[in-house]
Design a protein around this motif. Structure first.
Motif, mmCIF file in Angstrom:
data_model
loop_
_atom_site.group_PDB
_atom_site.id
_atom_site.type_symbol
_atom_site.label_atom_id
_atom_site.label_comp_id
_atom_site.label_asym_id
_atom_site.label_seq_id
_atom_site.Cartn_x
_atom_site.Cartn_y
_atom_site.Cartn_z
ATOM 1 N N GLU A 1 -18.906 127.238 23.917
ATOM 2 C CA GLU A 1 -19.526 126.811 24.482
ATOM 3 C C GLU A 1 -20.759 127.319 25.898
ATOM 4 O OE1 GLU A 1 -18.780 123.590 24.408
ATOM 5 O OE2 GLU A 1 -17.501 124.205 22.959
ATOM 6 N N GLY A 2 -21.796 126.422 26.359
ATOM 7 C CA GLY A 2 -22.739 126.215 27.662
ATOM 8 C C GLY A 2 -23.461 127.166 27.569
ATOM 9 N N ARG A 3 -23.365 128.429 27.970
ATOM 10 C CA ARG A 3 -23.610 129.273 28.813
ATOM 11 C C ARG A 3 -23.725 130.328 27.778
ATOM 12 N NH1 ARG A 3 -25.740 128.493 35.293
ATOM 13 N NH2 ARG A 3 -26.175 126.569 34.666
ATOM 14 N N LEU A 4 -22.728 130.685 27.714
ATOM 15 C CA LEU A 4 -22.031 131.608 26.759
ATOM 16 C C LEU A 4 -22.393 131.983 25.526
ATOM 17 C CD1 LEU A 4 -17.862 130.601 27.482
ATOM 18 C CD2 LEU A 4 -19.746 132.733 28.665
ATOM 19 N N ARG A 5 -23.236 131.377 25.362
ATOM 20 C CA ARG A 5 -24.233 131.835 23.557
ATOM 21 C C ARG A 5 -24.874 132.307 23.876
ATOM 22 N NH1 ARG A 5 -24.786 124.861 22.634
ATOM 23 N NH2 ARG A 5 -22.467 124.707 22.092
ATOM 24 N N ASP A 6 -26.024 132.348 25.137
ATOM 25 C CA ASP A 6 -26.557 133.187 25.379
ATOM 26 C C ASP A 6 -26.200 134.566 25.035
ATOM 27 O OD1 ASP A 6 -29.198 133.656 26.340
ATOM 28 O OD2 ASP A 6 -28.480 134.409 27.837
ATOM 29 N N SER A 7 -24.883 135.204 25.433
ATOM 30 C CA SER A 7 -24.588 136.717 26.111
ATOM 31 C C SER A 7 -24.584 136.860 23.578
ATOM 32 C CB SER A 7 -23.105 136.733 26.226
ATOM 33 O OG SER A 7 -22.198 136.044 25.909
ATOM 34 N N TYR A 8 -24.650 135.479 22.503
ATOM 35 C CA TYR A 8 -24.440 135.967 21.287
ATOM 36 C C TYR A 8 -25.420 136.221 20.563
ATOM 37 C CZ TYR A 8 -19.492 134.965 21.958
ATOM 38 O OH TYR A 8 -18.190 135.170 22.387
#
Length: 119
Positions: free
Chosen positions: A46-53
């Motif tokens: 979800e959301g902002r967590l995508r940036d860590s992949y």
């Protein structure tokens, strides 16, 4: 410098000699390799967590590695000019070099492949 790029071709650069005021650039053969494209969709995050992949495409032989982060608001990315052939697409988490998952993909000339990955 002459640069040629596109969605389904391998980019090429050619250095040209400087031209004088009364000179014209003559015919030059440009040979480009046709490629495919790939859309990668990240699900289950979800959301902002995508940036860590990030997605890493390990291409066959000596073609190399391409790596790109997912944008936090979209969860997908597009890889253009991917050489045709069988490659490995890996999903990685920020700061960790060991893939969370990987999938074999086959890229065809002139086609866009859609792949979904999840942690």
């Amino acid at each position: 410098m002459l640069r040629l790029s596109g969605r389904y071709i391998l980019p090429r650069k050619i250095s040209l000699d400087p031209l004088g005021l009364d000179e014209r650039w003559g015919p030059t053969d440009l040979v480009v390799e046709r490629t495919g494209a790939m859309r990668v969709h990240l699900t289950g995050v979800e959301g902002r967590l995508r940036d860590s992949y990030r997605a890493r495409l390990v291409m066959e032989g000596e073609l190399g590695v391409r790596e790109q982060r997912f944008r936090r608001w979209r969860g997908h990315l597009r890889l253009d000019s991917v050489p045709a052939g069988k490659h490995t697409l890996e999903l990685l988490e920020k700061g960790i070099d060991q893939p969370l998952s990987s999938v074999q993909v086959e890229v065809l000339v002139g086609e866009s492949l859609s792949v979904t990955v999840r942690p």
